[in-house]
Design a protein around this motif. Sequence first.
Motif, mmCIF file in Angstrom:
data_model
loop_
_atom_site.group_PDB
_atom_site.id
_atom_site.type_symbol
_atom_site.label_atom_id
_atom_site.label_comp_id
_atom_site.label_asym_id
_atom_site.label_seq_id
_atom_site.Cartn_x
_atom_site.Cartn_y
_atom_site.Cartn_z
ATOM 1 N N ALA A 36 1.724 -43.136 49.044
ATOM 2 C CA ALA A 36 1.199 -42.659 47.772
ATOM 3 C C ALA A 36 0.059 -43.548 47.314
ATOM 4 C CB ALA A 36 2.296 -42.635 46.710
ATOM 5 N N ASP A 37 -0.984 -42.912 46.787
ATOM 6 C CA ASP A 37 -2.162 -43.586 46.227
ATOM 7 C C ASP A 37 -2.342 -43.016 44.825
ATOM 8 O OD1 ASP A 37 -4.791 -44.241 45.428
ATOM 9 O OD2 ASP A 37 -5.537 -44.258 47.480
ATOM 10 N N VAL A 38 -1.994 -43.818 43.804
ATOM 11 C CA VAL A 38 -1.946 -43.332 42.429
ATOM 12 C C VAL A 38 -2.992 -44.052 41.581
ATOM 13 C CG1 VAL A 38 -0.474 -42.894 40.436
ATOM 14 C CG2 VAL A 38 0.534 -43.031 42.723
ATOM 15 N N PRO A 39 -4.108 -43.411 41.235
ATOM 16 C CA PRO A 39 -5.100 -44.052 40.365
ATOM 17 C C PRO A 39 -4.489 -44.419 39.013
ATOM 18 C CG PRO A 39 -6.018 -42.105 41.422
ATOM 19 C CD PRO A 39 -4.546 -42.084 41.690
ATOM 20 N N LEU A 40 -4.821 -45.612 38.529
ATOM 21 C CA LEU A 40 -4.237 -46.107 37.293
ATOM 22 C C LEU A 40 -5.163 -45.978 36.090
ATOM 23 C CD1 LEU A 40 -2.533 -49.364 38.644
ATOM 24 C CD2 LEU A 40 -1.493 -47.122 38.254
ATOM 25 N N ASN A 41 -6.447 -45.785 36.316
ATOM 26 C CA ASN A 41 -7.366 -45.707 35.182
ATOM 27 C C ASN A 41 -8.593 -44.885 35.543
ATOM 28 O OD1 ASN A 41 -8.297 -47.639 37.030
ATOM 29 N ND2 ASN A 41 -9.337 -48.830 35.474
ATOM 30 N N MET A 42 -9.353 -44.545 34.522
ATOM 31 C CA MET A 42 -10.596 -43.798 34.670
ATOM 32 C C MET A 42 -11.752 -44.718 34.309
ATOM 33 S SD MET A 42 -11.822 -40.284 32.750
ATOM 34 C CE MET A 42 -10.446 -39.342 33.433
ATOM 35 N N ARG A 43 -12.854 -44.620 35.068
ATOM 36 C CA ARG A 43 -14.028 -45.434 34.769
ATOM 37 C C ARG A 43 -15.270 -44.550 34.774
ATOM 38 N NH1 ARG A 43 -16.228 -50.807 38.063
ATOM 39 N NH2 ARG A 43 -18.174 -51.005 36.905
ATOM 40 N N ASP A 44 -16.052 -44.688 33.720
ATOM 41 C CA ASP A 44 -17.315 -43.941 33.601
ATOM 42 C C ASP A 44 -17.112 -42.451 33.834
ATOM 43 O OD1 ASP A 44 -18.611 -46.366 33.156
ATOM 44 O OD2 ASP A 44 -19.033 -46.655 35.283
ATOM 45 N N GLY A 45 -16.036 -41.926 33.258
ATOM 46 C CA GLY A 45 -15.819 -40.490 33.322
ATOM 47 C C GLY A 45 -15.347 -39.960 34.651
ATOM 48 N N PHE A 46 -14.661 -40.797 35.454
ATOM 49 C CA PHE A 46 -14.197 -40.313 36.757
ATOM 50 C C PHE A 46 -12.891 -40.993 37.139
ATOM 51 C CE2 PHE A 46 -13.919 -40.587 41.408
ATOM 52 C CZ PHE A 46 -14.080 -39.249 41.751
ATOM 53 N N ARG A 47 -11.952 -40.176 37.583
ATOM 54 C CA ARG A 47 -10.714 -40.677 38.177
ATOM 55 C C ARG A 47 -10.401 -39.822 39.395
ATOM 56 N NH1 ARG A 47 -5.942 -40.797 34.272
ATOM 57 N NH2 ARG A 47 -5.959 -38.530 34.626
ATOM 58 N N PRO A 48 -10.293 -40.427 40.572
ATOM 59 C CA PRO A 48 -10.004 -39.630 41.776
ATOM 60 C C PRO A 48 -8.603 -39.054 41.730
ATOM 61 C CG PRO A 48 -9.910 -41.972 42.266
ATOM 62 C CD PRO A 48 -10.422 -41.867 40.869
ATOM 63 N N GLY A 49 -8.413 -37.969 42.449
ATOM 64 C CA GLY A 49 -7.097 -37.345 42.507
ATOM 65 C C GLY A 49 -6.084 -38.225 43.215
ATOM 66 N N GLN A 50 -4.860 -38.178 42.734
ATOM 67 C CA GLN A 50 -3.804 -38.940 43.393
ATOM 68 C C GLN A 50 -3.438 -38.283 44.714
ATOM 69 O OE1 GLN A 50 -0.715 -39.120 40.496
ATOM 70 N NE2 GLN A 50 -0.580 -36.916 40.231
ATOM 71 N N GLN A 51 -2.961 -39.106 45.645
ATOM 72 C CA GLN A 51 -2.697 -38.629 46.991
ATOM 73 C C GLN A 51 -1.278 -38.990 47.410
ATOM 74 O OE1 GLN A 51 -5.757 -39.980 49.771
ATOM 75 N NE2 GLN A 51 -7.155 -40.249 48.058
ATOM 76 N N ILE A 52 -0.665 -38.094 48.148
ATOM 77 C CA ILE A 52 0.611 -38.394 48.786
ATOM 78 C C ILE A 52 0.549 -37.911 50.226
ATOM 79 C CG2 ILE A 52 1.674 -36.249 47.972
ATOM 80 C CD1 ILE A 52 4.348 -37.834 47.909
ATOM 81 N N GLY A 53 1.059 -38.703 51.145
ATOM 82 C CA GLY A 53 0.994 -38.347 52.551
ATOM 83 C C GLY A 53 2.302 -38.622 53.262
ATOM 84 N N LEU A 54 2.474 -37.952 54.372
ATOM 85 C CA LEU A 54 3.623 -38.167 55.248
ATOM 86 C C LEU A 54 3.108 -38.281 56.665
ATOM 87 C CD1 LEU A 54 6.688 -38.263 55.835
ATOM 88 C CD2 LEU A 54 6.618 -35.760 56.025
ATOM 89 N N ASP A 55 3.436 -39.383 57.331
ATOM 90 C CA ASP A 55 3.068 -39.611 58.726
ATOM 91 C C ASP A 55 4.334 -39.657 59.568
ATOM 92 O OD1 ASP A 55 0.338 -39.993 58.003
ATOM 93 O OD2 ASP A 55 0.785 -42.064 57.458
ATOM 94 N N ILE A 56 4.322 -38.911 60.656
ATOM 95 C CA ILE A 56 5.431 -38.921 61.622
ATOM 96 C C ILE A 56 4.827 -39.210 62.990
ATOM 97 C CG2 ILE A 56 7.301 -37.598 62.668
ATOM 98 C CD1 ILE A 56 7.272 -35.841 60.137
ATOM 99 N N GLY A 57 5.338 -40.211 63.687
ATOM 100 C CA GLY A 57 4.714 -40.609 64.933
ATOM 101 C C GLY A 57 5.693 -40.941 66.037
ATOM 102 N N LEU A 58 5.204 -40.802 67.279
ATOM 103 C CA LEU A 58 5.947 -41.160 68.481
ATOM 104 C C LEU A 58 5.093 -42.081 69.332
ATOM 105 C CD1 LEU A 58 7.187 -37.620 69.613
ATOM 106 C CD2 LEU A 58 8.589 -39.380 68.518
ATOM 107 N N SER A 59 5.724 -42.993 70.051
ATOM 108 C CA SER A 59 5.022 -43.813 71.035
ATOM 109 C C SER A 59 5.948 -44.068 72.226
ATOM 110 C CB SER A 59 4.561 -45.141 70.421
ATOM 111 O OG SER A 59 5.668 -45.936 70.036
ATOM 112 N N ARG A 60 5.334 -44.079 73.421
ATOM 113 C CA ARG A 60 6.102 -44.314 74.638
ATOM 114 C C ARG A 60 5.207 -44.946 75.683
ATOM 115 N NH1 ARG A 60 8.042 -42.502 79.504
ATOM 116 N NH2 ARG A 60 10.332 -42.522 79.714
ATOM 117 N N PRO A 61 5.671 -46.008 76.358
ATOM 118 C CA PRO A 61 4.859 -46.616 77.416
ATOM 119 C C PRO A 61 4.583 -45.627 78.545
ATOM 120 C CG PRO A 61 6.684 -48.064 76.785
ATOM 121 C CD PRO A 61 6.939 -46.737 76.138
#
Length: 320
Positions: free
Chosen positions: A214-239
């Motif tokens: 999660a990336d949650v902006p905490l404040n607005m500056r000069d009339g702009f606040r980016p949208g908050q983001q939530i992500g899910l990563d699922i991964g596999l690894s094998r030699p």
Amino acid sequence: MMSMRLPRLLALAAVTATLIYTTQAQASCGASFCLVNTDWGMQGAWQEKGWRADFRYEQLLQNRLRSGTDAVPASALDPSHRETESLTRRWVGTLDYGWNEHWSASVTLPFVDREHTHIEDSAAANWHYRQFGDAKASLRYQTNLHDSDETLGVGGLHAGLKLPTGRTGIRNSTGTLAERALQPGSGGTALLLSAYYRQFIAPLQLSWFAQVNADVPLNMRDGFRPGQQIGLDIGLSRPLTANVTGLLQLNLQHRGRDAGVQAEPEASGGRSVFLSPGLSVSVAPQTRVYGFVQLPLYQYVNGQQLTARYALALGTQTRF
């Protein structure tokens, strides 16, 4: 039996995702970032005490104008005002220190090289800059949740801040200010949270992980606040060989609309699902190189936004 700490950790991740997923419900340059997860510590590499450094290159070419899930047809394009292309190259450096197998801290600083073109009043407007972006600082805690002869399960939490170190006043050669979403910095501070679970299955020589971010902006500056983001990563690894490891990730993200008088809420935010195959190669006892190609499986954007056919991430990590 698996420790009771695992359900508690996953419940915390679910609550975090649910709380942050609630978002603020013209054409835009789109979001310029690579979603692939290259946190090798979370994925199980080199958890003991000491320093680690990661240096990564990302490239993203956005030249497909999309509305919702569909490409915008040529007949619907406004020849006097439209987004054309945005090429973003990022060099991302991360320095990490682990006090022990449980606690570590990291700092990250990106350097952004961005070229953007759009048509304004039937004339091409161009921006090209090379600037440092917003720095990040975070703490990580992890612990063994399940340990047997055949499997090892590890869970962890991240908490940190994204700091307003990047510039927000970049102009082109004619003095025109770039859109805030194009600037190297957001102008504000954001709270960064994540929770993950990783498991190694010895009989299969297979590792897998799941992480909610999660990336949650905490404040607005000069009339702009980016949208908050939530992500899910699922991964596999094998030699695959003694020195080569195959990697595969599924990366999902939901991004809320930007807000403020300097934002374009009607044409910002959306949802995406990417498949990211890659390789990791051990080139020395303390050094590995890696690469990912990120391919979109699903993209939905609000309004009209530029999107990419693929993204690249190449990097190296060293322990010392």
